[in-house]
Design a protein around this motif. Structure first.
Motif, PDB file in Angstrom:
ATOM      1  N   MET A 197      -4.014   1.506  -4.356  1.00 38.08           N
ATOM      2  CA  MET A 197      -2.931   0.726  -3.256  1.00 38.08           C
ATOM      3  C   MET A 197      -3.730  -0.429  -2.732  1.00 38.08           C
ATOM      4  SD  MET A 197      -0.020   1.231  -4.399  1.00 38.08           S
ATOM      5  CE  MET A 197       0.675   0.050  -3.536  1.00 38.08           C
ATOM      6  N   VAL A 198      -4.822  -0.050  -2.016  1.00 34.75           N
ATOM      7  CA  VAL A 198      -5.647  -1.031  -1.068  1.00 34.75           C
ATOM      8  C   VAL A 198      -5.974  -2.018  -2.078  1.00 34.75           C
ATOM      9  CG1 VAL A 198      -7.640  -1.540   0.067  1.00 34.75           C
ATOM     10  CG2 VAL A 198      -6.152   0.375   0.727  1.00 34.75           C
ATOM     11  N   LYS A 199      -6.699  -1.988  -2.981  1.00 30.12           N
ATOM     12  CA  LYS A 199      -7.098  -3.156  -4.159  1.00 30.12           C
ATOM     13  C   LYS A 199      -6.152  -3.882  -4.737  1.00 30.12           C
ATOM     14  CE  LYS A 199     -10.262  -1.689  -6.876  1.00 30.12           C
ATOM     15  NZ  LYS A 199     -11.619  -2.519  -6.474  1.00 30.12           N
ATOM     16  N   LEU A 200      -4.872  -2.995  -5.217  1.00 31.14           N
ATOM     17  CA  LEU A 200      -3.797  -3.693  -5.704  1.00 31.14           C
ATOM     18  C   LEU A 200      -3.107  -4.613  -4.794  1.00 31.14           C
ATOM     19  CD1 LEU A 200      -1.694  -3.986  -8.029  1.00 31.14           C
ATOM     20  CD2 LEU A 200      -0.401  -1.945  -7.033  1.00 31.14           C
ATOM     21  N   VAL A 201      -3.059  -4.347  -3.304  1.00 29.72           N
ATOM     22  CA  VAL A 201      -2.251  -5.181  -2.341  1.00 29.72           C
ATOM     23  C   VAL A 201      -3.186  -6.562  -1.953  1.00 29.72           C
ATOM     24  CG1 VAL A 201      -1.401  -5.267  -0.243  1.00 29.72           C
ATOM     25  CG2 VAL A 201      -0.736  -3.124  -1.623  1.00 29.72           C
ATOM     26  N   LYS A 202      -4.473  -6.150  -2.005  1.00 27.18           N
ATOM     27  CA  LYS A 202      -5.357  -7.124  -1.624  1.00 27.18           C
ATOM     28  C   LYS A 202      -4.969  -8.389  -2.606  1.00 27.18           C
ATOM     29  CE  LYS A 202      -8.702  -5.144   1.117  1.00 27.18           C
ATOM     30  NZ  LYS A 202     -10.059  -4.665   1.196  1.00 27.18           N
ATOM     31  N   VAL A 203      -4.913  -8.090  -3.816  1.00 25.44           N
ATOM     32  CA  VAL A 203      -4.730  -9.070  -5.136  1.00 25.44           C
ATOM     33  C   VAL A 203      -3.374  -9.617  -5.312  1.00 25.44           C
ATOM     34  CG1 VAL A 203      -4.962  -9.416  -7.484  1.00 25.44           C
ATOM     35  CG2 VAL A 203      -6.725  -8.168  -6.336  1.00 25.44           C
ATOM     36  N   HIS A 204      -2.464  -8.546  -4.927  1.00 23.11           N
ATOM     37  CA  HIS A 204      -0.934  -8.779  -5.358  1.00 23.11           C
ATOM     38  C   HIS A 204      -0.293  -8.455  -3.776  1.00 23.11           C
ATOM     39  CE1 HIS A 204      -1.152 -10.378  -9.216  1.00 23.11           C
ATOM     40  NE2 HIS A 204      -1.748  -9.203  -9.865  1.00 23.11           N
ATOM     41  N   PRO A 205      -0.186  -9.168  -2.781  1.00 22.34           N
ATOM     42  CA  PRO A 205       0.470  -8.633  -1.606  1.00 22.34           C
ATOM     43  C   PRO A 205       1.852  -8.300  -1.726  1.00 22.34           C
ATOM     44  CG  PRO A 205      -0.745 -10.686  -1.230  1.00 22.34           C
ATOM     45  CD  PRO A 205      -0.727 -10.416  -2.799  1.00 22.34           C
ATOM     46  N   LYS A 206       2.542  -8.548  -2.713  1.00 23.85           N
ATOM     47  CA  LYS A 206       3.894  -8.431  -2.782  1.00 23.85           C
ATOM     48  C   LYS A 206       4.224  -6.889  -3.374  1.00 23.85           C
ATOM     49  CE  LYS A 206       5.810 -12.999  -3.179  1.00 23.85           C
ATOM     50  NZ  LYS A 206       6.446 -14.049  -4.185  1.00 23.85           N
ATOM     51  N   THR A 207       2.982  -6.311  -3.695  1.00 25.61           N
ATOM     52  CA  THR A 207       3.069  -4.862  -4.063  1.00 25.61           C
ATOM     53  C   THR A 207       3.159  -3.906  -3.150  1.00 25.61           C
ATOM     54  OG1 THR A 207       0.640  -4.662  -4.701  1.00 25.61           O
ATOM     55  CG2 THR A 207       2.202  -5.491  -6.390  1.00 25.61           C
ATOM     56  N   ASN A 208       3.069  -4.471  -1.847  1.00 23.32           N
ATOM     57  CA  ASN A 208       2.837  -3.455  -0.648  1.00 23.32           C
ATOM     58  C   ASN A 208       4.454  -2.698  -0.471  1.00 23.32           C
ATOM     59  OD1 ASN A 208       2.214  -2.203   1.610  1.00 23.32           O
ATOM     60  ND2 ASN A 208       1.267  -4.015   2.489  1.00 23.32           N
ATOM     61  N   HIS A 209       4.670  -1.978  -1.339  1.00 22.09           N
ATOM     62  CA  HIS A 209       6.188  -1.184  -1.224  1.00 22.09           C
ATOM     63  C   HIS A 209       5.725   0.252  -1.477  1.00 22.09           C
ATOM     64  CE1 HIS A 209       8.677  -4.633  -0.838  1.00 22.09           C
ATOM     65  NE2 HIS A 209       8.437  -5.117  -2.000  1.00 22.09           N
ATOM     66  N   SER A 210       6.459   1.035  -0.828  1.00 24.61           N
ATOM     67  CA  SER A 210       6.174   2.562  -1.183  1.00 24.61           C
ATOM     68  C   SER A 210       6.427   2.716  -2.549  1.00 24.61           C
ATOM     69  CB  SER A 210       7.154   3.356  -0.172  1.00 24.61           C
ATOM     70  OG  SER A 210       6.891   3.162   1.021  1.00 24.61           O
ATOM     71  N   MET A 211       7.352   1.972  -3.207  1.00 29.07           N
ATOM     72  CA  MET A 211       7.569   2.611  -4.520  1.00 29.07           C
ATOM     73  C   MET A 211       6.544   2.219  -5.492  1.00 29.07           C
ATOM     74  SD  MET A 211      10.537   3.844  -5.150  1.00 29.07           S
ATOM     75  CE  MET A 211      10.255   3.880  -6.894  1.00 29.07           C
ATOM     76  N   TYR A 212       5.497   1.380  -5.271  1.00 36.35           N
ATOM     77  CA  TYR A 212       4.469   0.978  -5.977  1.00 36.35           C
ATOM     78  C   TYR A 212       3.425   2.296  -5.692  1.00 36.35           C
ATOM     79  CZ  TYR A 212       5.521  -3.542  -7.526  1.00 36.35           C
ATOM     80  OH  TYR A 212       6.290  -4.530  -7.925  1.00 36.35           O
ATOM     81  N   ALA A 213       3.389   2.831  -4.439  1.00 36.78           N
ATOM     82  CA  ALA A 213       2.539   3.984  -4.289  1.00 36.78           C
ATOM     83  C   ALA A 213       3.187   5.153  -4.811  1.00 36.78           C
ATOM     84  CB  ALA A 213       2.456   4.172  -2.653  1.00 36.78           C
ATOM     85  N   TYR A 214       4.553   5.077  -4.842  1.00 40.12           N
ATOM     86  CA  TYR A 214       5.102   6.395  -5.656  1.00 40.12           C
ATOM     87  C   TYR A 214       4.645   6.419  -7.136  1.00 40.12           C
ATOM     88  CZ  TYR A 214       8.229   6.799  -1.340  1.00 40.12           C
ATOM     89  OH  TYR A 214       8.851   6.893  -0.286  1.00 40.12           O
ATOM     90  N   THR A 215       4.746   5.203  -7.659  1.00 42.24           N
ATOM     91  CA  THR A 215       4.286   5.131  -9.024  1.00 42.24           C
ATOM     92  C   THR A 215       3.075   5.440  -9.382  1.00 42.24           C
ATOM     93  OG1 THR A 215       6.169   3.311  -9.288  1.00 42.24           O
ATOM     94  CG2 THR A 215       4.276   3.637 -11.095  1.00 42.24           C
ATOM     95  N   ILE A 216       2.055   5.273  -8.595  1.00 45.72           N
ATOM     96  CA  ILE A 216       0.807   5.474  -8.826  1.00 45.72           C
ATOM     97  C   ILE A 216       0.361   7.118  -8.444  1.00 45.72           C
ATOM     98  CG2 ILE A 216      -1.563   5.411  -7.845  1.00 45.72           C
ATOM     99  CD1 ILE A 216      -0.640   2.760  -9.216  1.00 45.72           C
ATOM    100  N   ILE A 217       0.962   7.519  -7.592  1.00 42.41           N
ATOM    101  CA  ILE A 217       0.842   9.079  -7.385  1.00 42.41           C
ATOM    102  C   ILE A 217       1.452   9.823  -8.596  1.00 42.41           C
ATOM    103  CG2 ILE A 217       1.713  11.060  -5.905  1.00 42.41           C
ATOM    104  CD1 ILE A 217       1.502   8.675  -3.562  1.00 42.41           C
ATOM    105  N   THR A 218       2.701   9.621  -8.998  1.00 37.98           N
ATOM    106  CA  THR A 218       3.246  10.432 -10.000  1.00 37.98           C
ATOM    107  C   THR A 218       2.600  10.063 -11.238  1.00 37.98           C
ATOM    108  OG1 THR A 218       4.738   8.391 -10.193  1.00 37.98           O
ATOM    109  CG2 THR A 218       5.704  10.340  -8.932  1.00 37.98           C
ATOM    110  N   ALA A 219       2.022   8.966 -11.447  1.00 37.82           N
ATOM    111  CA  ALA A 219       1.011   8.683 -12.749  1.00 37.82           C
ATOM    112  C   ALA A 219      -0.021   9.572 -12.764  1.00 37.82           C
ATOM    113  CB  ALA A 219       0.761   7.339 -12.730  1.00 37.82           C
TER     114      ALA A 219
END
Length: 249
Positions: A197-219
């Motif tokens: 999430m740190v790497k993702l948000v640094k490149v795409h700040p708009k992904t700073n949502h819990s749902m993106y983290a949920y998606t990574i975790i469940t994946a």
């Protein structure tokens, strides 16, 4: 207008897996279940009245809906719709909670467009023919096959060759992860969800949502969103808030 949602694409993960329709409307995207409009999303940036989510509720039910979710307000232009601006604190969690209620059977949420009378249809026939060329209607099938849907998470990650082989990760998120330098499931596993999430948000700040983290975790854990415990979700929300604060400083 974009043909695909961008910042709010993650909301589609909250809708039923059996399929829904997405249709362009008012410069945003309307989501239908059968004939009922459940939600419209807007990504208009600086236009504050058109940047977030609208939830349709018939006027006679609005007071009840607002008692449940006082964070909402009737939209200043379309008062039949209850509006949640994207800059609202905890926006992603509010959207999740509202949709959880709105999608219940016999819910007061949602609106079925009124049928036009024959005379009205005759008058608008020409306009409708023109509008049909401008409106994009798309049948969404979220039942995307997974190679390893019932396997142990470790086995899944060992076998997976690309990120979309993992549960809940689609082509859009895969592209965002590639932009962040995360190319393979094994690389994401090695990083773990927090560093991912740190790497993702640094490149795409708009992904700073819990749902993106949920998606990574469940994946990484090879399970559906519903498989996350409330404690785990609370820990994710706390971490994402810390990440937002860290990046602001």
């Amino acid at each position: 207008m974009a043909k695909e949602p961008l910042e709010l694409k993650w909301i589609e993960n909250l809708l039923p897996e059996e399929g829904y329709r997405r249709k362009s409307m008012f410069g945003g995207f309307a989501y239908y279940l059968d004939e009922k409009i459940i939600l419209i999303t807007f990504e208009a940036g600086h236009k504050s009245n058109w940047n977030g989510c609208m939830f349709p509720v018939e006027r006679e039910f609005q007071n009840k809906a607002l008692e449940k979710f006082p964070i909402l307000n009737p939209h200043p232009v379309l008062p039949k719709w209850l509006y949640l601006p994207i800059e609202t604190e905890g926006f992603d969690e509010w959207v999740s909670d509202i949709l959880r209620v709105a999608l219940r059977p016999n819910s007061i949420w949602g609106s079925i467009p009124k049928e036009k009378t024959k005379s009205a249809q005759g008058k608008t026939k020409g306009r409708k023919a023109t509008a049909a060329k401008e409106v994009i209607t798309e049948k969404i099938d979220t039942r995307r096959p997974r190679m390893f849907s019932d396997d142990d998470p470790v086995a899944v990650l060992q076998k997976a060759k690309k990120l979309t082989d993992l549960k809940n990760i689609g082509p859009v998120l895969e592209g965002l992860l590639h932009d962040a330098g995360i190319k393979t499931p094994q690389q994401m596993q090695k990083l773990g969800w927090q560093k991912t999430m740190v790497k993702l948000v640094k490149v795409h700040p708009k992904t700073n949502h819990s749902m993106y983290a949920y998606t990574i975790i469940t994946a990484l854990e090879n399970k559906d969103f519903g498989g996350m415990s409330e404690q785990q979700k609370a820990e994710v929300r706390a971490y994402m808030k810390t990440l937002r604060d860290r990046l602001k400083s």
